[in-house]
Design a protein around this motif. Sequence first.
Motif, PDB file in Angstrom:
ATOM      1  N   UNK A 160     145.519 -69.153 -40.143  1.00  0.00           N
ATOM      2  CA  UNK A 160     145.028 -70.230 -41.004  1.00  0.00           C
ATOM      3  C   UNK A 160     144.443 -71.339 -40.140  1.00  0.00           C
ATOM      4  N   UNK A 161     143.118 -71.334 -40.022  1.00  0.00           N
ATOM      5  CA  UNK A 161     142.452 -72.255 -39.108  1.00  0.00           C
ATOM      6  C   UNK A 161     142.651 -73.711 -39.501  1.00  0.00           C
ATOM      7  N   UNK A 176     142.647 -77.500 -30.052  1.00  0.00           N
ATOM      8  CA  UNK A 176     142.980 -76.698 -28.877  1.00  0.00           C
ATOM      9  C   UNK A 176     143.476 -75.308 -29.282  1.00  0.00           C
ATOM     10  N   UNK A 177     144.244 -75.247 -30.363  1.00  0.00           N
ATOM     11  CA  UNK A 177     144.729 -73.954 -30.857  1.00  0.00           C
ATOM     12  C   UNK A 177     143.579 -73.103 -31.366  1.00  0.00           C
ATOM     13  N   UNK A 178     142.628 -73.738 -32.041  1.00  0.00           N
ATOM     14  CA  UNK A 178     141.479 -72.998 -32.566  1.00  0.00           C
ATOM     15  C   UNK A 178     140.610 -72.472 -31.428  1.00  0.00           C
ATOM     16  N   UNK A 179     140.455 -73.281 -30.395  1.00  0.00           N
ATOM     17  CA  UNK A 179     139.669 -72.851 -29.238  1.00  0.00           C
ATOM     18  C   UNK A 179     140.326 -71.652 -28.554  1.00  0.00           C
ATOM     19  N   UNK A 180     141.630 -71.728 -28.350  1.00  0.00           N
ATOM     20  CA  UNK A 180     142.349 -70.627 -27.694  1.00  0.00           C
ATOM     21  C   UNK A 180     142.345 -69.375 -28.560  1.00  0.00           C
ATOM     22  N   UNK A 181     142.511 -69.554 -29.871  1.00  0.00           N
ATOM     23  CA  UNK A 181     142.520 -68.408 -30.776  1.00  0.00           C
ATOM     24  C   UNK A 181     141.151 -67.741 -30.814  1.00  0.00           C
ATOM     25  N   UNK A 182     140.094 -68.551 -30.821  1.00  0.00           N
ATOM     26  CA  UNK A 182     138.738 -67.988 -30.815  1.00  0.00           C
ATOM     27  C   UNK A 182     138.483 -67.226 -29.522  1.00  0.00           C
ATOM     28  N   UNK A 183     138.963 -67.762 -28.411  1.00  0.00           N
ATOM     29  CA  UNK A 183     138.808 -67.081 -27.125  1.00  0.00           C
ATOM     30  C   UNK A 183     139.540 -65.734 -27.148  1.00  0.00           C
TER      31      UNK A 183
END
Length: 654
Positions: free
Chosen positions: A36-37, A43-50
């Motif tokens: 759930x974005x 920072x969590x969204x960036x890491x999850x996207x990576x």
Amino acid sequence: MKKVLIYLLFQFLLSVEFISVSENVVANDTSMQHRNLNHMTREERFSEAMRRTLYALKVLLPREGWTPVGPEMKYLARAIKEFTFIIHAGVFIPCIMSYGTNEQIAKWFPLAADFRIIGTYAQTELGHGSFLRGLETIATYDRANQEFIINCPKITAMKWWPGDMGKSANHVLLMAELVIDGKKYGMHGFMVQIRDLTTHEPLPGVTVGDIGAKLSFESVDNGFLYLQNVRIPRENLLSKLSEVHPDGTYIKKGNQRLMYGSMVRVRVNLIAHEIVMPLAKACTIAVRYSAVRRQGLINPSKEEVPVLDYVAQQHKLLPQVATVFMAHFAAKQLVKMHHDYSLEVEKGNTSQLPELHALSAGMKACLSEQGAAGAEIVRRACGGHGYSCGSGLPFIVNRMLATCTYEGENTVMQLQCARYLIKCADQAKKDKLTGSVWYLSDFSNMSCTAQTFGDLQEPSVLVKLHERRAKCAVQHAGKKMQNMVKNGTPAHDAWNMMATLLINAARAHIMQYVVGTSVTYISELSCSASLKKILTQLCALYALHNINSNCGDFVKFGCLTSAQCDLAQEAEFNLLKQLRPDAVGIVDSFDFTDDILQSCLGAYDGNVYERLFEWAKQAPMNKTEVHQDSYQYLQPYLHEGRDVLEGRGRNSKL
């Protein structure tokens, strides 16, 4: 109708089988499913996207036998809501292929394609964006050491905004002014390493980082880059079009204007991926929700109705649905034009570049504005729930707003398109034009003879109306400027003063192109009569909505009379009525899964309210019954209130 929509899906997505197989692979892989974005930090969204991007590229693709350039990537682009390496894959690698020599491609491409180096395209600066001649970063050739010395001479020369640059990239394809012995040779592309490949720390002379929070693109590390006396080998100048010999001799090997072709390629692809697809998602959410949400009475003696039954709601939503299809058809034609141009460039023929540049710039500007405005219209059409991030619409709206600025600010893009149109209008006085501007040399009678609203639903009539409006808008702006110059106004001042008319001309040109290419595309489709009827109705709705939104132009230029404008409005309302029964089926044909949409309002099962409640309960604020960090401030006052109510505190007699 079901068979029609299945075929509609086939035409829109090109291959049912490929999409179905790809969808099942992604949907059944738990590592690819979205968290759930809305409840994650940046920072969590960036890491999850990576994580998800690298998993898709390094695990999923090899496992399934897919390739990064295969057709499956079209579905992955739809399926991954947030991903990284957009610029690495979409600009950095193509630029190496386009502007590097065979030796440079052999060195850099395998590393970049396998993600053993991560790159970005660094052009935009803190003080300069679309005005490329104003870029201030300098690459000075040092003959003694056969190196280029890269410098940002002042703060405005700092590279600013490139995606993947802030925290991910270790290399940049840097656009800088080439200087040899004090002489400037224009903008060139240089391969510059900015981070250590072992530690990922910035190299000496490199200041690099993320530019901070933005309106959208939370998972992208848009960055800043400040370079001071950074040295790179002479071989790091991308040398397909020009090179510098060891003794400092500058050799021009091709048309340097082709360096601008990278932006044309990005704009061509941007329309499909960042305008058409997001707007299709927004329309899917809003139309589905409008079919579920019941509010108010049309007939006082009957029950509440779905809000989609209101003509005002149809007028908000259905023209946006039509925009998705027409932008898709026009984008396909633009992609084909770019493909043909690329083949000609390989033969040394660059004659198509001016038209392609003008068309891609104008379409990017016009369609991004339509898409961003359309997404916001459908968000508002969902009322209060559309304001909730649980609807998925704020994410789409904010992401689409960005398209109005990146890869060329829209006003600049429209004026570049207009400059080409004015030149073509002058040429049309002497020669017969071809291509997208052919209508400027068409002097046949284009008066509209429509007498009923049905006449104004005819594709040929709508095409002619848009051609005439565009031609008149271009000629009107050109004549105004010409008169100003004759009366002594310098040409550059006349251009500036007539900018709003020129922008209107560019928009009119793009609208006629979208309508004309869509009509041609639909007419040439080999499909059932029922499908062609729906697509024709959507095309007519798109064209009529534009006419009714710009009726002042159509009357002013003599395209329509006031009475015919009334007919155009009647024709649009009639199409809304015809399309209403199939509205949900049409957006379902976009074939977005619930995981892709990430929307409580737009889920396929229609359980809007249950999903909103479950989504709200998962919010971080609801992890505990008492939010301790805020309660510590409230506690003293609430305890005083407790004491008063229990007769123990101050003013207890009250």
